[in-house]
Design an enzyme around this catalytic site. Sequence first.
Site, PDB file in Angstrom:
ATOM      1  N   ARG A  90       0.807  -1.200   0.000  1.00  0.00           N
ATOM      2  CA  ARG A  90       0.000   0.000   0.000  1.00  0.00           C
ATOM      3  C   ARG A  90       0.850   1.263   0.000  1.00  0.00           C
ATOM      4  NH1 ARG A  90      -4.822  -0.559   2.190  1.00  0.00           N
ATOM      5  NH2 ARG A  90      -4.177  -1.445   4.165  1.00  0.00           N
ATOM      6  N   TYR A  91       1.973   1.175   0.708  1.00  0.00           N
ATOM      7  CA  TYR A  91       2.842   2.336   0.848  1.00  0.00           C
ATOM      8  C   TYR A  91       4.020   2.215  -0.129  1.00  0.00           C
ATOM      9  CZ  TYR A  91       0.502   3.355   5.327  1.00  0.00           C
ATOM     10  OH  TYR A  91      -0.401   3.664   6.310  1.00  0.00           O
ATOM     11  N   ARG A  94       7.374   0.041   1.622  1.00  0.00           N
ATOM     12  CA  ARG A  94       7.285  -1.078   2.555  1.00  0.00           C
ATOM     13  C   ARG A  94       6.054  -1.933   2.268  1.00  0.00           C
ATOM     14  NH1 ARG A  94       5.733   3.729   4.274  1.00  0.00           N
ATOM     15  NH2 ARG A  94       4.310   4.083   6.001  1.00  0.00           N
ATOM     16  N   CYS A 103      -2.664 -18.367  14.084  1.00  0.00           N
ATOM     17  CA  CYS A 103      -2.370 -17.541  15.260  1.00  0.00           C
ATOM     18  C   CYS A 103      -2.472 -18.428  16.500  1.00  0.00           C
ATOM     19  CB  CYS A 103      -3.377 -16.405  15.398  1.00  0.00           C
ATOM     20  SG  CYS A 103      -3.371 -15.298  13.981  1.00  0.00           S
ATOM     21  N   CYS A 107      -8.003 -13.510  17.937  1.00  0.00           N
ATOM     22  CA  CYS A 107      -8.597 -12.336  18.568  1.00  0.00           C
ATOM     23  C   CYS A 107      -9.976 -12.105  17.962  1.00  0.00           C
ATOM     24  CB  CYS A 107      -7.739 -11.107  18.295  1.00  0.00           C
ATOM     25  SG  CYS A 107      -6.005 -11.393  18.610  1.00  0.00           S
ATOM     26  N   CYS A 110     -10.241  -9.274  15.292  1.00  0.00           N
ATOM     27  CA  CYS A 110      -9.267  -9.263  14.187  1.00  0.00           C
ATOM     28  C   CYS A 110      -9.830  -8.614  12.933  1.00  0.00           C
ATOM     29  CB  CYS A 110      -8.838 -10.682  13.861  1.00  0.00           C
ATOM     30  SG  CYS A 110      -7.601 -10.746  12.565  1.00  0.00           S
ATOM     31  N   ARG A 112      -8.522  -8.978  10.028  1.00  0.00           N
ATOM     32  CA  ARG A 112      -8.281  -9.852   8.879  1.00  0.00           C
ATOM     33  C   ARG A 112      -9.030 -11.176   9.043  1.00  0.00           C
ATOM     34  NH1 ARG A 112      -2.284  -9.198   8.695  1.00  0.00           N
ATOM     35  NH2 ARG A 112      -2.454  -6.998   8.161  1.00  0.00           N
ATOM     36  N   ASP A 270     -11.076  -1.210  13.658  1.00  0.00           N
ATOM     37  CA  ASP A 270     -11.535  -1.139  12.269  1.00  0.00           C
ATOM     38  C   ASP A 270     -13.012  -1.518  12.164  1.00  0.00           C
ATOM     39  OD1 ASP A 270      -9.104  -0.370  11.104  1.00  0.00           O
ATOM     40  OD2 ASP A 270      -8.367  -2.432  11.178  1.00  0.00           O
ATOM     41  N   ASP A 307      -6.973   3.532  10.627  1.00  0.00           N
ATOM     42  CA  ASP A 307      -6.629   2.964   9.332  1.00  0.00           C
ATOM     43  C   ASP A 307      -7.812   3.308   8.415  1.00  0.00           C
ATOM     44  OD1 ASP A 307      -4.810   1.617   7.725  1.00  0.00           O
ATOM     45  OD2 ASP A 307      -4.513   0.059   9.243  1.00  0.00           O
ATOM     46  N   LYS A 314      -2.747   4.593   7.341  1.00  0.00           N
ATOM     47  CA  LYS A 314      -2.994   5.050   8.702  1.00  0.00           C
ATOM     48  C   LYS A 314      -2.984   6.572   8.774  1.00  0.00           C
ATOM     49  CE  LYS A 314      -0.601   0.982  10.395  1.00  0.00           C
ATOM     50  NZ  LYS A 314      -0.323   0.454   9.021  1.00  0.00           N
TER      51      LYS A 314
HETATM   52  C1  LIG Z   1       0.475  -0.568   8.872  1.00  0.00           C
HETATM   53  C2  LIG Z   1       0.946  -0.954   7.559  1.00  0.00           C
HETATM   54  C3  LIG Z   1       2.297  -0.794   7.207  1.00  0.00           C
HETATM   55  C4  LIG Z   1       3.329  -0.219   8.145  1.00  0.00           C
HETATM   56  O1  LIG Z   1       3.056   1.089   8.473  1.00  0.00           O
HETATM   57  P1  LIG Z   1       4.081   1.922   9.377  1.00  0.00           P
HETATM   58  O2  LIG Z   1       3.369   3.191   9.605  1.00  0.00           O
HETATM   59  O3  LIG Z   1       5.336   2.066   8.585  1.00  0.00           O
HETATM   60  O4  LIG Z   1       4.312   1.130  10.624  1.00  0.00           O
HETATM   61  C5  LIG Z   1       2.668  -1.156   5.938  1.00  0.00           C
HETATM   62  N1  LIG Z   1       1.786  -1.655   5.048  1.00  0.00           N
HETATM   63  C6  LIG Z   1       0.478  -1.811   5.361  1.00  0.00           C
HETATM   64  C7  LIG Z   1      -0.448  -2.347   4.336  1.00  0.00           C
HETATM   65  C8  LIG Z   1       0.017  -1.471   6.622  1.00  0.00           C
HETATM   66  O5  LIG Z   1      -1.272  -1.635   6.926  1.00  0.00           O
HETATM   67  S1  SF4 Z   2      -5.305  -9.685  15.422  1.00  0.00           S
HETATM   68 FE1  SF4 Z   2      -5.829 -11.310  13.931  1.00  0.00          FE
HETATM   69  S2  SF4 Z   2      -3.883 -11.769  12.905  1.00  0.00           S
HETATM   70 FE2  SF4 Z   2      -3.372 -10.652  14.796  1.00  0.00          FE
HETATM   71  S3  SF4 Z   2      -2.993 -12.277  16.302  1.00  0.00           S
HETATM   72 FE3  SF4 Z   2      -5.149 -11.676  16.493  1.00  0.00          FE
HETATM   73  S4  SF4 Z   2      -6.267 -13.126  15.180  1.00  0.00           S
HETATM   74 FE4  SF4 Z   2      -4.106 -13.234  14.618  1.00  0.00          FE
END
Ligand SMILES: *Cc1c(COP(=O)(O)O)cnc(C)c1O
Ligand code: SF4
Length: 379
Positions: A90-91, A94, A103, A107, A110, A112, A270, A307, A314
């Site tokens: 996305r960025y 990175r 996991c 959680c 979560c 995801r 989220d 986010d 973010k």
């Molecule tokens: C959070 C996140 C990152 C890392 O973000 P930082 O602000 O550098 O910690 C990188 N890629 C994605 C898709 C993210 O959600």
């Molecule tokens: S937030 Fe989601 S991905 Fe992260 S440890 Fe919990 S269940 Fe696993």
Amino acid sequence: MELWQEMLRQSVDSGKDLVERFSFDPEMAERLNKLFHIRINPYYLSLIRYPGDPIWLQCIPDSQELEEDDLPEDPLAEDAHSPVPSIVHRYPDRVLFLTTSQCSMYCRFCTRKRKVGDSTKINMRYIQDGIDYIAAHPEIRDIILSGGDPLMLTDYMLEKILKGLREIPHVEIIRLGTKMPCVLPQRVTPKLCKMLKKYHPIYVNTHFNHPWECTPEAKSSCGMLADAGVPVGNQAVLMKGVNDDPDIMLELMRKLLTMRVRPYYLYQADITKGANHFRTPVSVGLDIMDKLRGHTSGLAIPHFVIDAPGGGGKIPLLPQYVLGKNGNQVILRNYKYDIYTYPDVESEPGEATREPEPKVTRKKKTRKKKQYKPDKEQV
Ligand SMILES: *Cc1c(COP(=O)(O)O)cnc(C)c1O
Ligand code: SF4
């Protein structure tokens, strides 16, 4: 088998367990089990003090997850930013590298949920594709191993990935996003630390949400990582009934510092299908930030972020410290709400202003673009 693997095998992990251990209604337990994986390992389970407490809420399924809420399964549009199944890019510089769907504790909040625990969506067979993608993109200098939890991989498998990444010359730093120091601290072993050390610079971001999670075991695992030269940060999620209280958050942040963990992010929960009951008003987070800054070590203060829904990344939020401008006097307030004025430096005529004009999509008339100029109204 290592101790942590042994412990995982003793997890509460089925609808049947919920019925037997927590007297769930059998039909409800099965529906919850189908919706999102259940796994609570014996260590994390032992942190529960009473039903419905902040630890319970994070790990024991709740009927509210079943509510038809019409919320997105992929609120951050991660799939749209996924050039290969294991990468979220996305960025600019990175990426998230999803290495396992597993996991050690699932959680309930979560973000995801649609992928985590589902090995058809996150799978080791996509790992090589991820490494190839990173190798082919020289702009990527920071890799965040995520999932699931990358420390669910064996040391052997994790080392293979780290080695693969370190063979790519443009990879500068590697981060592990892992909940293990909090939920299964026994995972952090001398053997793991010794291995990680070979691939520095390695950073860890872990995930503590409540002071009760700051146990001697957790402290020892964070200390071992720090001793191995790994800076450990924390990403907490703000959640109703868990930590939506300035005093609890203050206690958590201070405890983390004593465990050599530096608070990094505090996330607004989220908008995720099946996790809506955890959301708090944005004002609650701002209020917490207001009660941290100035009242405790600056080191204890995370960035409060949302986010952006739809995948904008973010966005940091801060309480309002700039109250206005009077001529060239900037009017500020401190943490005690005392008012101060700061004589600003006049910018030279024609000098580029630092803030770009926000991009607003205007639907009706397109007006002539005006040069952004700070003035009284605009601070
Ligand atoms: C959070 C996140 C990152 C890392 O973000 P930082 O602000 O550098 O910690 C990188 N890629 C994605 C898709 C993210 O959600
Ligand atoms: S937030 Fe989601 S991905 Fe992260 S440890 Fe919990 S269940 Fe696993």
